[in-house]
Design a protein around this motif. Structure first.
Motif, short mmCIF file in Angstrom:
data_model
loop_
_atom_site.label_atom_id
_atom_site.label_comp_id
_atom_site.label_asym_id
_atom_site.label_seq_id
_atom_site.Cartn_x
_atom_site.Cartn_y
_atom_site.Cartn_z
N VAL A 5 4.16 -13.84 8.71
CA VAL A 5 4.00 -13.95 7.26
C VAL A 5 2.88 -13.00 6.85
CG1 VAL A 5 3.60 -15.52 5.34
CG2 VAL A 5 4.69 -16.38 7.43
N TYR A 6 3.28 -11.88 6.22
CA TYR A 6 2.34 -10.84 5.84
C TYR A 6 2.21 -10.78 4.32
CZ TYR A 6 3.47 -9.21 10.60
OH TYR A 6 3.67 -9.12 11.95
N SER A 7 0.98 -10.58 3.86
CA SER A 7 0.71 -10.63 2.42
C SER A 7 1.49 -9.57 1.64
CB SER A 7 -0.79 -10.48 2.16
OG SER A 7 -1.27 -9.25 2.70
N TYR A 8 1.63 -8.35 2.19
CA TYR A 8 2.27 -7.28 1.42
C TYR A 8 3.75 -7.57 1.15
CZ TYR A 8 5.01 -5.12 5.18
OH TYR A 8 5.94 -4.86 6.15
N ASP A 9 4.36 -8.38 2.03
CA ASP A 9 5.77 -8.73 1.87
C ASP A 9 6.01 -9.63 0.65
OD1 ASP A 9 7.30 -7.44 3.79
OD2 ASP A 9 6.85 -8.93 5.34
N HIS A 10 4.98 -10.38 0.27
CA HIS A 10 5.14 -11.43 -0.75
C HIS A 10 4.31 -11.18 -2.01
CE1 HIS A 10 7.31 -13.75 2.26
NE2 HIS A 10 6.36 -13.41 3.12
N HIS A 11 3.46 -10.16 -1.97
CA HIS A 11 2.64 -9.77 -3.12
C HIS A 11 1.60 -10.82 -3.50
CE1 HIS A 11 5.06 -6.22 -3.62
NE2 HIS A 11 6.16 -6.94 -3.70
N PHE A 12 1.25 -11.69 -2.57
CA PHE A 12 0.07 -12.54 -2.77
C PHE A 12 -0.67 -12.67 -1.45
CE2 PHE A 12 3.01 -15.58 -1.14
CZ PHE A 12 4.07 -15.73 -2.04
N ALA A 13 -1.97 -12.89 -1.58
CA ALA A 13 -2.85 -12.81 -0.42
C ALA A 13 -3.65 -14.09 -0.24
CB ALA A 13 -3.82 -11.62 -0.60
N LYS A 14 -4.24 -14.22 0.93
CA LYS A 14 -5.24 -15.26 1.14
C LYS A 14 -6.45 -14.95 0.26
CE LYS A 14 -4.20 -15.51 6.12
NZ LYS A 14 -4.82 -15.38 7.45
N GLN A 28 -0.56 -5.15 5.91
CA GLN A 28 0.28 -4.12 5.32
C GLN A 28 1.35 -3.70 6.33
OE1 GLN A 28 0.41 -2.89 2.19
NE2 GLN A 28 -1.20 -4.30 1.52
N ALA A 29 2.23 -2.81 5.93
CA ALA A 29 3.34 -2.42 6.79
C ALA A 29 2.88 -1.82 8.10
CB ALA A 29 4.25 -1.43 6.04
N ASN A 64 6.38 10.08 5.33
CA ASN A 64 5.02 10.63 5.29
C ASN A 64 4.07 9.74 4.51
OD1 ASN A 64 5.69 11.33 2.66
ND2 ASN A 64 5.46 13.55 2.97
N LEU A 65 4.59 8.89 3.61
CA LEU A 65 3.72 7.90 2.96
C LEU A 65 3.24 6.87 3.97
CD1 LEU A 65 5.60 7.27 -0.42
CD2 LEU A 65 3.44 8.51 -0.10
N MET A 66 4.14 6.44 4.86
CA MET A 66 3.76 5.50 5.91
C MET A 66 2.75 6.14 6.86
SD MET A 66 4.12 2.47 7.18
CE MET A 66 4.17 1.52 8.71
N GLN A 67 2.97 7.40 7.21
CA GLN A 67 2.02 8.10 8.08
C GLN A 67 0.66 8.20 7.41
OE1 GLN A 67 4.02 11.83 8.79
NE2 GLN A 67 4.91 11.12 10.71
N ILE A 116 0.81 -1.21 0.00
CA ILE A 116 0.00 0.00 0.00
C ILE A 116 0.85 1.27 0.00
CG2 ILE A 116 -0.28 0.36 2.49
CD1 ILE A 116 -3.00 0.54 -0.27
N ILE A 117 2.08 1.20 0.49
CA ILE A 117 2.96 2.37 0.45
C ILE A 117 3.27 2.71 -1.01
CG2 ILE A 117 5.14 3.37 1.19
CD1 ILE A 117 3.19 2.72 3.46
N GLY A 118 3.52 1.67 -1.82
CA GLY A 118 3.75 1.89 -3.24
C GLY A 118 2.53 2.42 -3.95
#
Length: 277
Positions: A183-192, A157-158, A115-118, A90-92
């Motif tokens: 194990v977080y979805s945003y780290d691997h670019h695939f989701a449940k 997400q982060a 500020n993107l993270m904020q 989501i930061i991207g």
């Protein structure tokens, strides 16, 4: 629902879903799942952007609609590349959106990772307020007392791990969760509900201490996202049915027709009852 609890032998690791399981959620999941383009979200996204220093130059451009369309466009690209359940960072997405607005001179402001993270965090907590489920710290402590390794496996997400710091004043690792088992979805670019996150968890469990899927209990509130893919890889499963808003039985989903969790819990504190030392 009534709990259905039984002893599960030889469990060495316990992995929790986050949204709807460890935290009550306003939308029942992470907000990216709720593809809304409402007037209320438009107000909130503009307010969030302005608070972190981005000045919008007009009031007509549908910022939230562009935001959701940017998410969808990235998901479509990854889907075309062969990922059936793609996830975005989501930061991207925010960086892309702001770049689009700057290109059309619709926005002024300095873009930094901070500020993107904020911005991402501020908007998420506004559209998807969360609060811990009762018993989170107790269930962590009880599982650790029984000698179980703890992990998290979630569409996330982060900003997601910050929930633990915000409510418990400690991050997941400080609360006993193994960093390698987060194990977080945003780290691997695939989701449940894709099985890929569970494959990552399976590999990490094996590398950590030779832990097998049948020695691991996956706990989640969604039959499709949590129970079905975990069982496909041989994990033991617990359906968390303690929050009406987030419980997802998926009774009309053909993939879930014959899927039954190993146990059903209505309170997190019931999980240790299923675990033998």
């Amino acid at each position: 629902m009534k709990p259905k609890i039984k002893p599960l032998k030889n469990i060495r690791a316990v992995l929790f879903d986050i949204y709807g399981t460890l935290f009550q959620s306003g939308v029942g999941d992470i907000s990216l799942v709720a593809n809304e383009k409402s007037k209320e979200r438009e107000v909130l996204i503009r307010k969030s952007m302005e608070e972190v220093g981005f000045l919008l130059q007009d009031q007509k451009t549908p910022i939230n609609e562009l935001f959701m369309d940017t998410i969808k466009a990235e998901q479509d690209i990854r889907r075309d590349q062969g990922t059936p359940f793609p996830e975005v960072d989501i930061i991207g997405v925010w960086e892309d959106l702001i770049g689009q607005l700057e290109a059309y001179e619709l926005l002024r402001g300095r873009t930094t990772r901070n500020n993107l993270m904020q911005l991402a965090t501020l908007f998420e907590v506004r559209v998807n307020p969360v609060y811990p489920m009762p018993g989170v710290l107790d269930v962590f402590e009880s599982c650790l007392d029984k000698g179980k390794s703890l992990g998290l496996i979630s569409n996330a997400q982060a900003f997601t791990p910050l929930l633990f710091d915000a409510f418990f004043e400690d991050g997941p690792h400080d609360l006993g969760v193994e960093e390698v088992l987060c194990v977080y979805s945003y780290d691997h670019h695939f989701a449940k509900p894709g099985i890929e996150l569970y494959q990552v968890a399976m590999d990490r469990l094996q590398a950590l201490d030779g832990i097998k899927p049948e020695e691991t209990l996956i706990i989640g509130n969604d039959m499709r996202n949590d129970i079905w893919p975990a069982q496909k890889l041989g994990f033991k499963t617990a359906l968390f049915a303690g929050d009406k808003r987030s419980l997802r039985l998926r009774e009309d989903d053909p993939d879930c027709k014959d899927v039954k969790p190993d146990v059903i819990v209505t309170e997190l504190e019931q999980i240790p009852e299923c675990l033998t030392k």
